[in-house]
Design an enzyme around this catalytic site. Structure first.
Site, PDB file in Angstrom:
ATOM      1  N   LYS A   1       0.889  -1.163   0.000  1.00  0.00           N
ATOM      2  CA  LYS A   1       0.000   0.000   0.000  1.00  0.00           C
ATOM      3  C   LYS A   1       0.927   1.213   0.000  1.00  0.00           C
ATOM      4  O   LYS A   1       1.276   1.758   1.053  1.00  0.00           O
ATOM      5  CB  LYS A   1      -0.893  -0.050   1.248  1.00  0.00           C
ATOM      6  CG  LYS A   1      -2.151   0.754   1.127  1.00  0.00           C
ATOM      7  CD  LYS A   1      -3.148   0.379   2.215  1.00  0.00           C
ATOM      8  CE  LYS A   1      -4.262   1.376   2.300  1.00  0.00           C
ATOM      9  NZ  LYS A   1      -5.042   1.548   1.079  1.00  0.00           N
TER      10      LYS A   1
HETATM   11  N1  PPE Z   1      -7.613  -2.148  -2.781  1.00  0.00           N
HETATM   12  C1  PPE Z   1      -7.123  -0.903  -2.763  1.00  0.00           C
HETATM   13  C2  PPE Z   1      -6.449  -0.371  -3.976  1.00  0.00           C
HETATM   14  C3  PPE Z   1      -7.259  -0.141  -1.606  1.00  0.00           C
HETATM   15  O1  PPE Z   1      -6.768   1.100  -1.576  1.00  0.00           O
HETATM   16  C4  PPE Z   1      -7.922  -0.679  -0.487  1.00  0.00           C
HETATM   17  C5  PPE Z   1      -8.104   0.127   0.770  1.00  0.00           C
HETATM   18  C6  PPE Z   1      -8.416  -1.996  -0.563  1.00  0.00           C
HETATM   19  C7  PPE Z   1      -8.229  -2.705  -1.733  1.00  0.00           C
HETATM   20  C8  PPE Z   1      -9.076  -2.676   0.610  1.00  0.00           C
HETATM   21  O2  PPE Z   1      -8.138  -2.923   1.626  1.00  0.00           O
HETATM   22  P1  PPE Z   1      -8.553  -3.063   3.156  1.00  0.00           P
HETATM   23  O3  PPE Z   1      -8.879  -1.689   3.636  1.00  0.00           O
HETATM   24  O4  PPE Z   1      -7.353  -3.644   3.812  1.00  0.00           O
HETATM   25  O5  PPE Z   1      -9.726  -3.962   3.198  1.00  0.00           O
HETATM   26  N2  PPE Z   1      -8.207   1.512   0.592  1.00  0.00           N
HETATM   27  C9  PPE Z   1      -7.949   2.397   1.720  1.00  0.00           C
HETATM   28  C10 PPE Z   1      -7.686   3.810   1.283  1.00  0.00           C
HETATM   29  C11 PPE Z   1      -8.796   4.569   0.655  1.00  0.00           C
HETATM   30  C12 PPE Z   1      -8.433   5.997   0.404  1.00  0.00           C
HETATM   31  O6  PPE Z   1      -9.147   6.649  -0.343  1.00  0.00           O
HETATM   32  O7  PPE Z   1      -7.448   6.509   0.959  1.00  0.00           O
HETATM   33  C13 PPE Z   1      -9.024   2.279   2.791  1.00  0.00           C
HETATM   34  O8  PPE Z   1     -10.084   1.699   2.561  1.00  0.00           O
HETATM   35  O9  PPE Z   1      -8.770   2.741   3.894  1.00  0.00           O
END
Ligand code: PPE
Length: 315
Positions: free
Chosen positions: A157
């Site tokens: 990330k």
């Molecule tokens: N894919 C991506 C590309 C992504 O950014 C997130 C979280 C996920 C999948 C889901 O991951 P998880 O939160 O571990 O279930 N995106 C984060 C950031 C959003 C933002 O705009 O900044 C979030 O949900 O916190």
């Protein structure tokens, strides 16, 4: 955005407006940072952070993948976060830890640049809107492909990687949709701009495999466990674009978004065109889990000790 009172930065609690970096911060120029998104809920056991350690462990893993060492351990960041929430007097919030290459070195080798570590917390409502959460969102398959694992690192990330999501999100919003769904370099379904994706077909959940350039989402792992509780099978395999249109249900998962039904993709209604029964069931189970209801999975919650020096008046 809503503000809070304090931000934790490199070991100190600073007033919100004083948490600043130099304009020649490496991460500002090259995106050399890693971050997390975490939520704390005001649930049955008081304020508690959902899957706190897993998120901070992923932050450290993201850093390692980019040869960056975060000067604070998972435990140090965890206790700083708990104290930060308490000092800000927040009963629920979004939590954004970020470790970024700091000021002092220019050029593409950041290994000698310092690492700045911050944690911010603030109240953040439904990422895709309250209406989207209840009635489902309209998504568009992006013309931008999700970056492939031989160009960047989907499992990390990392800040700079999000330019890919920004292109997809802006394209979808300008075209009048709520969210973008991206295909990977091979044209199979990958994920949303900031969410993982699940397809429901014939009572089973199908999700893209780890090899489809997805982030290994923690909400996704939560859905795996909740589906097991509900006796719903989860299959990880490549998903063809048309399978989205033919699905009984589609939903997105993410910390910010939580569980969001997709009611339409590329102007085609999904299933009945309304949130489907399995999506609604899992959304409810997710909501119960994050709020500590239902007597299960309490180990996912990290309570915020509001008493220990936590009265914002004392801060
Ligand atoms: N894919 C991506 C590309 C992504 O950014 C997130 C979280 C996920 C999948 C889901 O991951 P998880 O939160 O571990 O279930 N995106 C984060 C950031 C959003 C933002 O705009 O900044 C979030 O949900 O916190």
């Amino acid at each position: 955005m809503e503000q809070a009172e304090f931000i934790w930065m490199n070991g100190e609690f600073l007033p919100w407006g004083e948490a600043k970096v130099h304009v020649l911060t490496h991460g500002l120029h090259y995106g050399t940072g890693v971050f997390e998104g975490i939520r704390a809920y005001d649930g049955e056991m008081g304020t508690a952070v959902f899957r706190h350690r897993e998120h901070l462990e992923r932050l450290h893993q993201s850093a390692n993948l980019y040869h960056m060492e975060i000067p604070y351990s998972v435990e140090e960041m965890r206790s700083a976060t708990l104290e930060l929430i308490a000092r800000n007097g927040l009963s629920h919030c979004y939590i954004r830890p970020l470790a970024t290459r700091g000021y002092g070195v220019m050029g593409l080798n950041p290994l000698e640049a310092p690492v700045d570590t911050i944690i911010a917390v603030w109240p953040w409502g439904s990422y895709l809107g309250d209406d989207g959460k209840t009635n489902g969102i309209r998504a568009k398959i992006s013309s931008w492909r999700r970056f492939s694992a031989d160009a960047l690192i989907p499992h990390a990330k990392a800040s700079g990687q999000y330019l890919n999501s920004v292109l997809a999100k802006v394209e979808s919003v300008k075209a009048g949709y709520d969210e973008a769904i991206m295909l990977d370099g091979d044209g199979v379904v990958s994920e949303g701009s900031g969410e993982n994706i699940f397809v429901v077909r014939d009572g089973r959940l199908i999700e893209p495999p780890q090899t489809a350039s997805v982030l290994d989402g923690i909400s996704r792992r939560t859905i795996h466990a909740l589906a097991a509780d509900a006796g719903i099978e989860v299959v990880s395999r490549n998903i063809a674009r048309a399978e989205l249109y033919l699905a009984d249900e589609v939903f997105l998962t993410g910390t910010a978004a939580e569980v969001v039904p997709v009611r339409e993709i590329d102007d085609r209604p999904i299933g009945s065109g309304k949130p489907g029964p399995i999506t609604i069931q899992l959304q409810k189970m997710y909501d119960d889990a994050v709020n500590g209801r239902g007597g299960r999975h309490h180990d996912w919650l990290d309570p915020v000790p509001m008493s220990a020096g936590a009265d914002p008046g004392d801060a």
